[in-house]
Scaffold this active site. Structure first.
Site, PDB file in Angstrom:
ATOM      1  N   LYS A  44       0.817  -1.220   0.000  1.00  0.00           N
ATOM      2  CA  LYS A  44       0.000   0.000   0.000  1.00  0.00           C
ATOM      3  C   LYS A  44       0.853   1.275   0.000  1.00  0.00           C
ATOM      4  O   LYS A  44       2.062   1.232   0.283  1.00  0.00           O
ATOM      5  CB  LYS A  44      -0.940  -0.027   1.212  1.00  0.00           C
ATOM      6  CG  LYS A  44      -1.974  -1.162   1.171  1.00  0.00           C
ATOM      7  CD  LYS A  44      -2.933  -1.063   2.353  1.00  0.00           C
ATOM      8  CE  LYS A  44      -3.981  -2.170   2.312  1.00  0.00           C
ATOM      9  NZ  LYS A  44      -4.945  -2.052   3.441  1.00  0.00           N
ATOM     10  N   TYR A 101     -12.366  -2.030  -3.571  1.00  0.00           N
ATOM     11  CA  TYR A 101     -12.845  -2.164  -2.189  1.00  0.00           C
ATOM     12  C   TYR A 101     -14.370  -2.029  -2.079  1.00  0.00           C
ATOM     13  O   TYR A 101     -14.880  -1.709  -1.004  1.00  0.00           O
ATOM     14  CB  TYR A 101     -12.156  -1.134  -1.292  1.00  0.00           C
ATOM     15  CG  TYR A 101     -10.810  -1.589  -0.752  1.00  0.00           C
ATOM     16  CD1 TYR A 101     -10.706  -2.727   0.055  1.00  0.00           C
ATOM     17  CD2 TYR A 101      -9.644  -0.880  -1.013  1.00  0.00           C
ATOM     18  CE1 TYR A 101      -9.491  -3.138   0.564  1.00  0.00           C
ATOM     19  CE2 TYR A 101      -8.411  -1.291  -0.497  1.00  0.00           C
ATOM     20  CZ  TYR A 101      -8.348  -2.428   0.298  1.00  0.00           C
ATOM     21  OH  TYR A 101      -7.148  -2.845   0.818  1.00  0.00           O
ATOM     22  N   ASN A 117      -2.055   0.452   6.759  1.00  0.00           N
ATOM     23  CA  ASN A 117      -1.498  -0.779   7.321  1.00  0.00           C
ATOM     24  C   ASN A 117      -0.667  -1.594   6.337  1.00  0.00           C
ATOM     25  O   ASN A 117      -0.587  -2.815   6.438  1.00  0.00           O
ATOM     26  CB  ASN A 117      -2.611  -1.606   7.981  1.00  0.00           C
ATOM     27  CG  ASN A 117      -3.675  -2.043   7.002  1.00  0.00           C
ATOM     28  OD1 ASN A 117      -3.574  -1.748   5.804  1.00  0.00           O
ATOM     29  ND2 ASN A 117      -4.678  -2.743   7.476  1.00  0.00           N
ATOM     30  N   HIS A 176      -2.288  -5.386   1.640  1.00  0.00           N
ATOM     31  CA  HIS A 176      -3.576  -6.055   1.463  1.00  0.00           C
ATOM     32  C   HIS A 176      -3.295  -7.498   1.085  1.00  0.00           C
ATOM     33  O   HIS A 176      -2.356  -7.777   0.346  1.00  0.00           O
ATOM     34  CB  HIS A 176      -4.381  -5.399   0.328  1.00  0.00           C
ATOM     35  CG  HIS A 176      -5.540  -6.266  -0.126  1.00  0.00           C
ATOM     36  ND1 HIS A 176      -6.752  -6.266   0.508  1.00  0.00           N
ATOM     37  CD2 HIS A 176      -5.619  -7.210  -1.105  1.00  0.00           C
ATOM     38  CE1 HIS A 176      -7.545  -7.169  -0.072  1.00  0.00           C
ATOM     39  NE2 HIS A 176      -6.887  -7.746  -1.053  1.00  0.00           N
ATOM     40  N   GLU A 211      -9.688 -10.958  -7.347  1.00  0.00           N
ATOM     41  CA  GLU A 211      -8.732  -9.849  -7.177  1.00  0.00           C
ATOM     42  C   GLU A 211      -7.529 -10.000  -8.113  1.00  0.00           C
ATOM     43  O   GLU A 211      -7.012  -9.010  -8.624  1.00  0.00           O
ATOM     44  CB  GLU A 211      -8.294  -9.773  -5.713  1.00  0.00           C
ATOM     45  CG  GLU A 211      -9.429  -9.323  -4.803  1.00  0.00           C
ATOM     46  CD  GLU A 211      -9.062  -9.303  -3.323  1.00  0.00           C
ATOM     47  OE1 GLU A 211      -9.952  -8.971  -2.518  1.00  0.00           O
ATOM     48  OE2 GLU A 211      -7.907  -9.622  -2.965  1.00  0.00           O
TER      49      GLU A 211
HETATM   50  P1  DAT Z   1      -7.844  -6.681   5.940  1.00  0.00           P
HETATM   51  O1  DAT Z   1      -7.091  -5.688   5.080  1.00  0.00           O
HETATM   52  O2  DAT Z   1      -7.024  -7.165   7.101  1.00  0.00           O
HETATM   53  O3  DAT Z   1      -8.447  -7.821   5.138  1.00  0.00           O
HETATM   54  P2  DAT Z   1     -10.534  -5.534   6.086  1.00  0.00           P
HETATM   55  O4  DAT Z   1     -10.831  -6.310   4.842  1.00  0.00           O
HETATM   56  O5  DAT Z   1     -11.469  -5.694   7.249  1.00  0.00           O
HETATM   57  O6  DAT Z   1      -9.046  -5.874   6.620  1.00  0.00           O
HETATM   58  O7  DAT Z   1     -10.465  -3.992   5.749  1.00  0.00           O
HETATM   59  C1  DAT Z   1      -9.875  -3.539   4.553  1.00  0.00           C
HETATM   60  C2  DAT Z   1      -9.029  -2.337   4.846  1.00  0.00           C
HETATM   61  O8  DAT Z   1      -9.861  -1.269   5.302  1.00  0.00           O
HETATM   62  C3  DAT Z   1      -8.002  -2.516   5.958  1.00  0.00           C
HETATM   63  O9  DAT Z   1      -6.809  -3.142   5.521  1.00  0.00           O
HETATM   64  C4  DAT Z   1      -7.766  -1.094   6.388  1.00  0.00           C
HETATM   65  C5  DAT Z   1      -9.159  -0.466   6.259  1.00  0.00           C
HETATM   66  N1  DAT Z   1      -9.856  -0.540   7.551  1.00  0.00           N
HETATM   67  C6  DAT Z   1     -10.416  -1.628   8.129  1.00  0.00           C
HETATM   68  N2  DAT Z   1     -10.954  -1.333   9.316  1.00  0.00           N
HETATM   69  C7  DAT Z   1     -10.743   0.011   9.506  1.00  0.00           C
HETATM   70  C8  DAT Z   1     -11.041   0.930  10.543  1.00  0.00           C
HETATM   71  N3  DAT Z   1     -11.700   0.550  11.633  1.00  0.00           N
HETATM   72  N4  DAT Z   1     -10.650   2.218  10.383  1.00  0.00           N
HETATM   73  C9  DAT Z   1      -9.988   2.619   9.273  1.00  0.00           C
HETATM   74  N5  DAT Z   1      -9.663   1.796   8.250  1.00  0.00           N
HETATM   75  C10 DAT Z   1     -10.029   0.514   8.371  1.00  0.00           C
HETATM   76 MG    MG Z   2      -9.924  -7.786   3.692  1.00  0.00          MG
END
Ligand code: DAT
Ligand code: MG
Length: 140
Positions: A11, A51, A114, A117, A128
């Protein structure tokens, strides 16, 4: 164990800090092979489409803006149990909850920024991978 492929994205927070090599070393050390890789800049529209599953979440706008803010490295990782293995190497979504030694523990700035992905299931991995790569870009 089955050989799988998964879609990984390094990212903007990580490409901005020149961490691609360090992150790739974590994948390779875990036995994941990088079988396709390219650096691209997503538009807001492309980030939004990628997304789309999160479009009702409160952080969706912020997430799309972040993903479109700087280049990303999209890649296909291959190996035994690659989907779960990659998620293990990535660590928990929120770096505060990530295990020591994981990418997110070492490099992530926050739950939003973070660093990586990774696909979460075989169906999403296939979708994807097809979102970013053509058959011609994927060697056997
Ligand atoms: P992951 O990337 O671990 O699969 P996810 O699919 O639940 O997690 O969410 C996708 C992305 O969205 C994640 O990498 C970062 C963002 N995200 C998730 N929860 C969030 C939050 N509470 N606040 C801000 N960004 C968030
Ligand atoms: Mg995810």
């Amino acid at each position: 164990m089955a050989t799988e492929r998964t879609l990984s994205i390094i990212k903007p927070d990580a490409t901005n800090r020149n961490l691609t090599g360090k992150i790739n070393a974590k994948f390779e050390d875990a036995g994941l092979r990088i079988v396709a890789q390219k650096r691209i800049k997503l538009s807001m529209e492309q980030a939004g489409k990628f997304y789309e599953v999160h479009k009702e979440r409160p952080f969706y706008g912020e997430l799309c803006e972040f993903m479109a803010s700087a280049p990303v490295v999209v890649q296909v990782l291959e190996g035994d149990n690659a989907i779960a293995k990659n998620r293990e190497v990535m660590g928990a979504t929120n770096p505060a909850n990530a295990e020591p030694g994981t990418i997110r523990k070492e490099f992530a700035l926050s739950v939003g920024e973070n660093s990586v992905h990774g696909s979460d299931a075989p169906e999403t991995a296939a979708q994807e991978i097809a979102f970013f790569f053509s058959g011609l870009e994927l060697v056997g």
